[in-house]
Design an enzyme around this catalytic site. Structure first.
Site, short mmCIF file in Angstrom:
data_model
loop_
_atom_site.label_atom_id
_atom_site.label_comp_id
_atom_site.label_asym_id
_atom_site.label_seq_id
_atom_site.Cartn_x
_atom_site.Cartn_y
_atom_site.Cartn_z
N TYR A 189 9.42 16.50 -21.63
CA TYR A 189 8.46 16.58 -20.51
C TYR A 189 7.19 16.03 -20.86
CZ TYR A 189 5.84 18.27 -16.75
OH TYR A 189 4.93 18.06 -15.69
N PHE A 194 -5.36 -7.26 -2.43
CA PHE A 194 -3.99 -7.15 -1.88
C PHE A 194 -4.13 -5.82 -0.90
CE2 PHE A 194 0.30 -4.97 -2.12
CZ PHE A 194 0.97 -6.23 -1.65
N ASP A 195 -2.89 -5.97 0.17
CA ASP A 195 -3.27 -4.91 1.26
C ASP A 195 -3.16 -3.61 0.94
OD1 ASP A 195 -0.52 -4.71 0.59
OD2 ASP A 195 0.13 -5.41 2.70
N ASP A 217 -7.06 -6.19 -11.02
CA ASP A 217 -5.62 -5.88 -10.55
C ASP A 217 -4.65 -6.91 -11.34
OD1 ASP A 217 -3.38 -5.87 -9.31
OD2 ASP A 217 -4.40 -5.73 -7.34
N ALA A 234 -1.52 -7.19 -11.79
CA ALA A 234 0.10 -7.28 -11.61
C ALA A 234 0.61 -8.48 -12.12
CB ALA A 234 0.26 -6.93 -10.06
N1 F0G Z 1 -1.69 -5.51 -6.46
C1 F0G Z 1 -1.32 -6.72 -6.15
C2 F0G Z 1 -2.00 -7.79 -6.47
C3 F0G Z 1 0.03 -6.68 -5.51
O1 F0G Z 1 0.69 -7.70 -5.36
C4 F0G Z 1 0.84 -5.39 -5.38
C5 F0G Z 1 2.09 -5.52 -4.69
C6 F0G Z 1 0.21 -4.27 -5.57
C7 F0G Z 1 -1.31 -4.51 -6.29
C8 F0G Z 1 0.68 -2.83 -5.52
O2 F0G Z 1 1.58 -2.70 -6.37
O3 F0G Z 1 3.70 -2.47 -5.12
O4 F0G Z 1 3.64 -1.67 -7.30
O5 F0G Z 1 2.33 -0.19 -5.59
N2 F0G Z 1 2.62 -6.29 -4.29
C9 F0G Z 1 4.08 -6.59 -3.66
C10 F0G Z 1 4.07 -7.77 -3.19
C11 F0G Z 1 4.49 -5.35 -2.81
O6 F0G Z 1 5.31 -7.84 -2.48
O7 F0G Z 1 3.19 -8.71 -3.29
P1 F0G Z 1 2.75 -1.66 -6.03
#
Ligand code: F0G
Length: 457
Positions: free
Chosen positions: A67, A119-120, A210, A212
Site C-alpha cells: 500500500y 489541451f482541452d 505539459d 505529455a
Molecule cells: N495534455 C496534453 C497535451 C494531452 O494531449 C492530453 C491528452 C492531456 C494533457 C491529458 O492527459 O488523457 O492522460 O488525462 N490527450 C489525449 C489525446 C486524450 O488524444 O490527445 P490524460
C-alpha cells in the site's frame, strides 16, 4: 525499419459497409460512441493506445503492490527524478488528474494562465479553478502550409505584454505544451523555452511544462534546431524539464503505458499542498491511483521513449503516411509531426460550411469507407451555436486528427488509411455535412449527437 519485431498480435476487426453505416447512425455520428470492435484502424488517440515492450511487461511482473512505500515507487521515482531533475514527484493516474491537483493547489479565482495552447482537459481544469486560460500561439502557427519548424512556440511578444499588463488579471502560471497537441502537434524550440523561462523568472511567474510528448518534442529539436543536432533526445528532454518550475505529465503518451501520469515540482511547499489533495482524491503519495505494476511499466517506458532508434522510426512512419496523403492530393498541417497528422478537411471539402462541420464529415467518411476512426478538430470541437443551431463561433481551421498509436500500426495499415483518403479526394463533392441534434455545455465533442444534412435540406 521498425527497431523491434512483433511478439504478440491482436486481430483487427473487419466490418462491412452496411455494418458501419448502421453503427454510425446508432452513435449519432459521434465516433467517441463507437465500440472498438466496430473499428478497423483506430486513430482516435495516441493516448494509452501504445504497444508495451517485453521489457515493460517483465518490469510489470516485478510490481510491488504494497500500500505504501512500494519498491515499484522507489524504482519509478529514481527514473523520473533523473529524467526531470525535480526534487518533488507525485504519481497520478493520468494527465488530467495531475492537472486538477496542481491547478487546484496553484491557481486562484480571478487569475490567468498563459499557454502556447492549452489541451482541452487542461483548459477545463484551469477554468474549473475560476482562472482564465489564454492561448498565445506564435504567428507562424497560423499558416498551416508553411515549413516553419517550430509552430508550437508561444508568441514571446504577446507573452511579455501579458506579463507586463498583469495588474487587472494576475498571471498565475505559464504553461508550455510540448509538443503542442492543440496546435497541430507542432514542437516548441529550446530557444522559445529558454526565452519563456527567462520572462517567467523576470516576472516571478512559474513556468510549467505539459510534458505529455516531451520525447517527441526533444526528437524534433535534435532534427530542426540549430545547435542541437549533436545532442541526444534524452539530453534535450533533461534540459527542457530543468528550465521549468514543474510539469504535469500524461504518461499515456510518452510514457508508453496504458495508464499513468505524474506531477514534478521544484517548490516544496506547493508539492506538499498537491500531496494532500493527491491523498484525498487519487491515492497515497507513493501510488497516486496506480498499481505498483503500472509504476514499473511507466519507469521502463520513460527510458525506452527517448531511444534514438525508436524516435527515428516514429518520425519515419509518420513521414511515410504524410507522404502518401500528400500524393493523394490531400493537405495536412505542415511540417508533419510525430504523434498525429492533421488533415485540412476544410480545404478538402470546401462545399461544406463550418457550421455543417467539414471535419466531422471527413471523420464519418473515413469510417464509412475504411473503418478508420479519427477525431474532428474544427468547429465542432471549438465552435458554438445558439439554441436555433445558428453559428455563433467557428474554428479558424477545419482539421481532422489522425493520431498514431506508438508501435501499433505498420506501413501497410497506413497504406490503407492513405488509400481511403485518396478515394475520398477523387470525389469530395459526394460528401455531405452534419447538424447538431443534441449537445452538452462543456467538452461537447465527447457526447454530441448529429444527423446528416443531405442536399436540398
Ligand atoms: N495534455 C496534453 C497535451 C494531452 O494531449 C492530453 C491528452 C492531456 C494533457 C491529458 O492527459 O488523457 O492522460 O488525462 N490527450 C489525449 C489525446 C486524450 O488524444 O490527445 P490524460
Amino acid at each position: 525499419m521498425e527497431p523491434y519485431r512483433i511478439k504478440v498480435v491482436e486481430p483487427l476487426a473487419f466490418t462491412t459497409r452496411e455494418e458501419r453505416e448502421a453503427a454510425l447512425k446508432r452513435v449519432a455520428y459521434n465516433p467517441f460512441e463507437l465500440r472498438a470492435d466496430e473499428v478497423t484502424i483506430d486513430l482516435l488517440s495516441d493516448s494509452g493506445t501504445g504497444a508495451i515492450s517485453a521489457d515493460q511487461l517483465a518490469a510489470g511482473m516485478q510490481g510491488d503492490e504494497s500500500y505504501a512505500g512500494s519498491r515499484s515507487f522507489y524504482r519509478w521515482h529514481e527514473v523520473v527524478s533523473e529524467l526531470t531533475g525535480y526534487p518533488h514527484i507525485l504519481p497520478a493516474h493520468q494527465g488530467r488528474a495531475a492537472e486538477r491537483i496542481l491547478f487546484s493547489s496553484l491557481l486562484r479565482p480571478g487569475t490567468s494562465v498563459l499557454s502556447n495552447t492549452h489541451f482541452d482537459t487542461t483548459r477545463a481544469n484551469v477554468e474549473l479553478t475560476g482562472c482564465t486560460a489564454y492561448d498565445l500561439p506564435c504567428a507562424e502557427a497560423k499558416d498551416l502550409d508553411s515549413d516553419f519548424p517550430f509552430k508550437g512556440n508561444i508568441d514571446l511578444i504577446a507573452l511579455e505584454q501579458a506579463l507586463e499588463n498583469a495588474d487587472q488579471t494576475p498571471v498565475a502560471a505559464v504553461l508550455m505544451t510540448i509538443t503542442n497537441n492543440g496546435g497541430g502537434g507542432q514542437p516548441v524550440s529550446m530557444d522559445n523555452l529558454h526565452r519563456t523561462a527567462e520572462l517567467c523568472r523576470r516576472h516571478n511567474v512559474p513556468m510549467i511544462l505539459d510534458a505529455a510528448r516531451f520525447a517527441e518534442n526533444a526528437w524534433l529539436v535534435t532534427q530542426r534546431e540549430p545547435g542541437y543536432a549533436h545532442r541526444t533526445p534524452r539530453q534535450v528532454a533533461e534540459e527542457a524539464f530543468r528550465l521549468a518550475d514543474g510539469c504535469v505529465m500524461s504518461a499515456k503518451k510518452d510514457g508508453i503505458v496504458h495508464i499513468g501520469g505524474f506531477i514534478g515540482l521544484k517548490d516544496a511547499e506547493l508539492a506538499e499542498r498537491c500531496g494532500g489533495l493527491l491523498i484525498a482524491t487519487e491515492g497515497f503519495t507513493t501510488y497516486g491511483g496506480l498499481s505498483g505494476r503500472d509504476l514499473d511499466m511507466m519507469a521502463r517506458g520513460l527510458l525506452e521513449v527517448t531511444e534514438p532508434a525508436y524516435l527515428a522510426e516514429r518520425a519515419d512512419i509518420a513521414g511515410y503516411l504524410a507522404a502518401r496523403i500528400r500524393e493523394a492530393g490531400v493537405d495536412i498541417v505542415e511540417p508533419a509531426g510525430l504523434h498525429a497528422l492533421y488533415v485540412n478537411a476544410g480545404r478538402l471539402l470546401p462545399h461544406i460550411p463550418p457550421h455543417q462541420y467539414p471535419g466531422t464529415a471527413l471523420v464519418c467518411e473515413l469510417y464509412l469507407r475504411g473503418g478508420i476512426r479519427s477525431a474532428e478538430l474544427g468547429s465542432l470541437y471549438l465552435g458554438e451555436e445558439d439554441e436555433h443551431g445558428n453559428p455563433v463561433k467557428t474554428a479558424p481551421y477545419e482539421l481532422v486528427r489522425l493520431a498514431l498509436p506508438r508501435r501499433v500500426y505498420t506501413r501497410s495499415h497506413y497504406d490503407h488509411v492513405a488509400a481511403t483518403l485518396a478515394d475520398i479526394a477523387k470525389n469530395p463533392e459526394s460528401v455531405h455535412g452534419y447538424r447538431v441534434t443534441s449537445q452538452s455545455p462543456i467538452l461537447r465533442h465527447f457526447s454530441i449527437k448529429l444527423e446528416p444534412v443531405k442536399s436540398g435540406d
